[in-house]
Write an enzyme that holds these catalytic residues in place. Structure first.
Site, PDB file in Angstrom:
ATOM      1  N   HIS A 194      -4.373   1.411   7.581  1.00 25.80           N
ATOM      2  CA  HIS A 194      -3.002   1.928   7.682  1.00 25.80           C
ATOM      3  C   HIS A 194      -2.827   3.138   6.759  1.00 25.80           C
ATOM      4  O   HIS A 194      -2.322   4.185   7.155  1.00 25.80           O
ATOM      5  CB  HIS A 194      -2.015   0.809   7.323  1.00 25.80           C
ATOM      6  CG  HIS A 194      -0.584   1.215   7.360  1.00 25.80           C
ATOM      7  ND1 HIS A 194       0.329   0.729   8.270  1.00 25.80           N
ATOM      8  CD2 HIS A 194       0.116   2.073   6.576  1.00 25.80           C
ATOM      9  CE1 HIS A 194       1.521   1.286   8.060  1.00 25.80           C
ATOM     10  NE2 HIS A 194       1.416   2.102   7.033  1.00 25.80           N
ATOM     11  N   GLU A 195      -3.319   2.989   5.508  1.00 22.84           N
ATOM     12  CA  GLU A 195      -3.162   4.096   4.533  1.00 22.84           C
ATOM     13  C   GLU A 195      -4.049   5.269   4.897  1.00 22.84           C
ATOM     14  O   GLU A 195      -3.682   6.425   4.729  1.00 22.84           O
ATOM     15  CB  GLU A 195      -3.494   3.603   3.119  1.00 22.84           C
ATOM     16  CG  GLU A 195      -2.685   2.426   2.626  1.00 22.84           C
ATOM     17  CD  GLU A 195      -1.194   2.559   2.856  1.00 22.84           C
ATOM     18  OE1 GLU A 195      -0.519   1.531   3.003  1.00 22.84           O
ATOM     19  OE2 GLU A 195      -0.693   3.707   2.916  1.00 22.84           O
TER      20      GLU A 195
ATOM     21  N   GLY B 262       0.847  -1.188   0.000  1.00 23.07           N
ATOM     22  CA  GLY B 262       0.000   0.000   0.000  1.00 23.07           C
ATOM     23  C   GLY B 262       0.873   1.224   0.000  1.00 23.07           C
ATOM     24  O   GLY B 262       2.091   1.138   0.216  1.00 23.07           O
TER      25      GLY B 262
ATOM     26  N   HIS C 105      -2.426   7.503   7.191  1.00 22.99           N
ATOM     27  CA  HIS C 105      -1.447   8.393   6.550  1.00 22.99           C
ATOM     28  C   HIS C 105      -2.095   9.690   6.070  1.00 22.99           C
ATOM     29  O   HIS C 105      -1.525  10.768   6.230  1.00 22.99           O
ATOM     30  CB  HIS C 105      -0.765   7.695   5.353  1.00 22.99           C
ATOM     31  CG  HIS C 105       0.406   6.841   5.716  1.00 22.99           C
ATOM     32  ND1 HIS C 105       1.535   7.325   6.364  1.00 22.99           N
ATOM     33  CD2 HIS C 105       0.646   5.531   5.513  1.00 22.99           C
ATOM     34  CE1 HIS C 105       2.404   6.345   6.556  1.00 22.99           C
ATOM     35  NE2 HIS C 105       1.881   5.236   6.053  1.00 22.99           N
TER      36      HIS C 105
ATOM     37  N   GLN D 224       2.979  10.197   1.503  1.00 24.86           N
ATOM     38  CA  GLN D 224       4.271   9.509   1.550  1.00 24.86           C
ATOM     39  C   GLN D 224       5.164   9.841   0.347  1.00 24.86           C
ATOM     40  O   GLN D 224       6.372   9.599   0.404  1.00 24.86           O
ATOM     41  CB  GLN D 224       4.082   7.995   1.621  1.00 24.86           C
ATOM     42  CG  GLN D 224       3.464   7.530   2.937  1.00 24.86           C
ATOM     43  CD  GLN D 224       3.317   6.043   2.980  1.00 24.86           C
ATOM     44  OE1 GLN D 224       2.363   5.498   2.419  1.00 24.86           O
ATOM     45  NE2 GLN D 224       4.252   5.361   3.612  1.00 24.86           N
TER      46      GLN D 224
ATOM     47  N   CYS E  63       6.024  -0.077   7.531  1.00 24.41           N
ATOM     48  CA  CYS E  63       5.685   1.193   6.872  1.00 24.41           C
ATOM     49  C   CYS E  63       6.885   1.671   6.054  1.00 24.41           C
ATOM     50  O   CYS E  63       8.004   1.704   6.564  1.00 24.41           O
ATOM     51  CB  CYS E  63       5.307   2.247   7.908  1.00 24.41           C
ATOM     52  SG  CYS E  63       4.805   3.813   7.140  1.00 24.41           S
ATOM     53  N   LEU E  64       6.622   2.044   4.817  1.00 23.77           N
ATOM     54  CA  LEU E  64       7.706   2.498   3.944  1.00 23.77           C
ATOM     55  C   LEU E  64       8.329   3.794   4.460  1.00 23.77           C
ATOM     56  O   LEU E  64       9.450   4.135   4.113  1.00 23.77           O
ATOM     57  CB  LEU E  64       7.181   2.689   2.515  1.00 23.77           C
ATOM     58  CG  LEU E  64       6.603   1.431   1.849  1.00 23.77           C
ATOM     59  CD1 LEU E  64       6.029   1.769   0.486  1.00 23.77           C
ATOM     60  CD2 LEU E  64       7.622   0.313   1.755  1.00 23.77           C
TER      61      LEU E  64
HETATM   62  O1  LIG Z   1       6.610  -4.408   5.355  1.00 25.70           O
HETATM   63  C1  LIG Z   1       5.934  -4.500   4.374  1.00 25.70           C
HETATM   64  C2  LIG Z   1       6.004  -3.300   3.518  1.00 25.70           C
HETATM   65  S1  LIG Z   1       5.322  -1.953   4.455  1.00 25.70           S
HETATM   66  C3  LIG Z   1       3.895  -1.682   3.625  1.00 25.70           C
HETATM   67  O2  LIG Z   1       3.631  -2.314   2.623  1.00 25.70           O
HETATM   68  C4  LIG Z   1       3.013  -0.576   4.121  1.00 25.70           C
HETATM   69  C5  LIG Z   1       1.559  -0.985   4.167  1.00 25.70           C
HETATM   70  C6  LIG Z   1       1.171  -2.000   5.157  1.00 25.70           C
HETATM   71  C7  LIG Z   1       1.984  -3.111   5.488  1.00 25.70           C
HETATM   72  C8  LIG Z   1       1.538  -4.028   6.432  1.00 25.70           C
HETATM   73  C9  LIG Z   1       0.294  -3.857   7.056  1.00 25.70           C
HETATM   74  C10 LIG Z   1      -0.487  -2.767   6.718  1.00 25.70           C
HETATM   75  C11 LIG Z   1      -0.058  -1.865   5.772  1.00 25.70           C
HETATM   76  C12 LIG Z   1       3.161   0.492   3.050  1.00 25.70           C
HETATM   77  C13 LIG Z   1       3.022   1.908   3.558  1.00 25.70           C
HETATM   78  F1  LIG Z   1       3.958   2.133   4.488  1.00 25.70           F
HETATM   79  F2  LIG Z   1       3.224   2.714   2.548  1.00 25.70           F
HETATM   80  F3  LIG Z   1       1.846   2.105   4.094  1.00 25.70           F
HETATM   81  C14 LIG Z   1       4.971  -5.577   4.242  1.00 25.70           C
HETATM   82  C15 LIG Z   1       4.704  -6.159   3.030  1.00 25.70           C
HETATM   83  C16 LIG Z   1       3.815  -7.218   2.979  1.00 25.70           C
HETATM   84  C17 LIG Z   1       3.172  -7.638   4.127  1.00 25.70           C
HETATM   85  C18 LIG Z   1       3.465  -7.008   5.328  1.00 25.70           C
HETATM   86  C19 LIG Z   1       4.369  -5.982   5.392  1.00 25.70           C
HETATM   87 ZN   LIG Z   2       2.752   3.433   6.288  1.00 25.29          ZN
END
Ligand SMILES: O=C(CSC(=O)[C@H](Cc1ccccc1)CC(F)(F)F)c1ccccc1
Ligand SMILES: [Zn+2]
Length: 154
Positions: free
Chosen positions: A142-143, A47, A146, A52, A100-101
């Site tokens: 989560h988004e 996401g 943001h 961001q 979170c990125l």
């Molecule tokens: O850590 C990551 C990448 S962090 C990520 O994708 C955030 C989104 C997210 C990850 C996990 C749970 C909820 C949301 C993106 C952000 F920061 F832009 F919102 C992830 C990828 C797949 C499953 C779980 C974690």
């Molecule tokens: Zn995030």
């Protein structure tokens, strides 16, 4: 599309409430959505939200896919939600270590509603109301945080 720099924790834009998109058909908005998607994919995210990538607008992208931590996450076409509104959240919640990125190398256990009802505009300007559950509902929450200026805290 361009891969854009990602704002990291400490950048003021991540703590501000983003603004409603007035014209989803504006070519600049369409390009931003394409650039958000390219940036999210390059960063291996599931996401991303416009603040961001330093755009204070109420646009989020949700792109659940199975991953080692969440092997039964649904695989979905990346979806852009413009001006999303959360109409309802279930009382039932679940806990999951979120990444979170904008907060690299961090996992934070977050309790989120298991189900939610969302109203949003698609990138084509269609008004849609949909109920989500599980990992997709989590990513939306989560988004949505943001665009409300809320970050997960390590
Ligand atoms: O850590 C990551 C990448 S962090 C990520 O994708 C955030 C989104 C997210 C990850 C996990 C749970 C909820 C949301 C993106 C952000 F920061 F832009 F919102 C992830 C990828 C797949 C499953 C779980 C974690
Ligand atoms: Zn995030």
């Amino acid at each position: 599309p361009h891969i854009l720099p990602i704002a990291k924790r400490g950048e003021p834009i991540l703590q501000q409430r983003a603004h409603t998109v007035s014209n989803v058909h504006d070519p600049a908005i369409q390009q931003l959505i394409d650039n958000m998607l390219a940036t999210m994919l390059a960063a291996n995210g599931v996401g991303i939200a416009a603040p961001q990538v330093f755009s204070p607008l109420r646009i989020i992208i949700v792109a659940s896919r199975p991953n080692q931590r969440y092997p039964d996450a649904p695989l979905m076409e990346p979806l852009a939600l413009v001006n999303p509104e959360i109409l309802w959240r279930s009382a039932e919640t679940s806990l999951y270590d979120e990444g979170c990125l904008s907060v690299p190398d961090t996992r934070v256990p977050m309790e989120r509603a298991e189900q939610l009802q969302v109203r949003y505009l698609t990138r084509d300007g269609q008004a849609v109301e949909t109920r989500y559950h599980g990992f997709i509902a989590r990513i939306i929450q989560h988004e949505y945080d943001h665009i409300e200026g809320i970050l997960i805290q390590p």
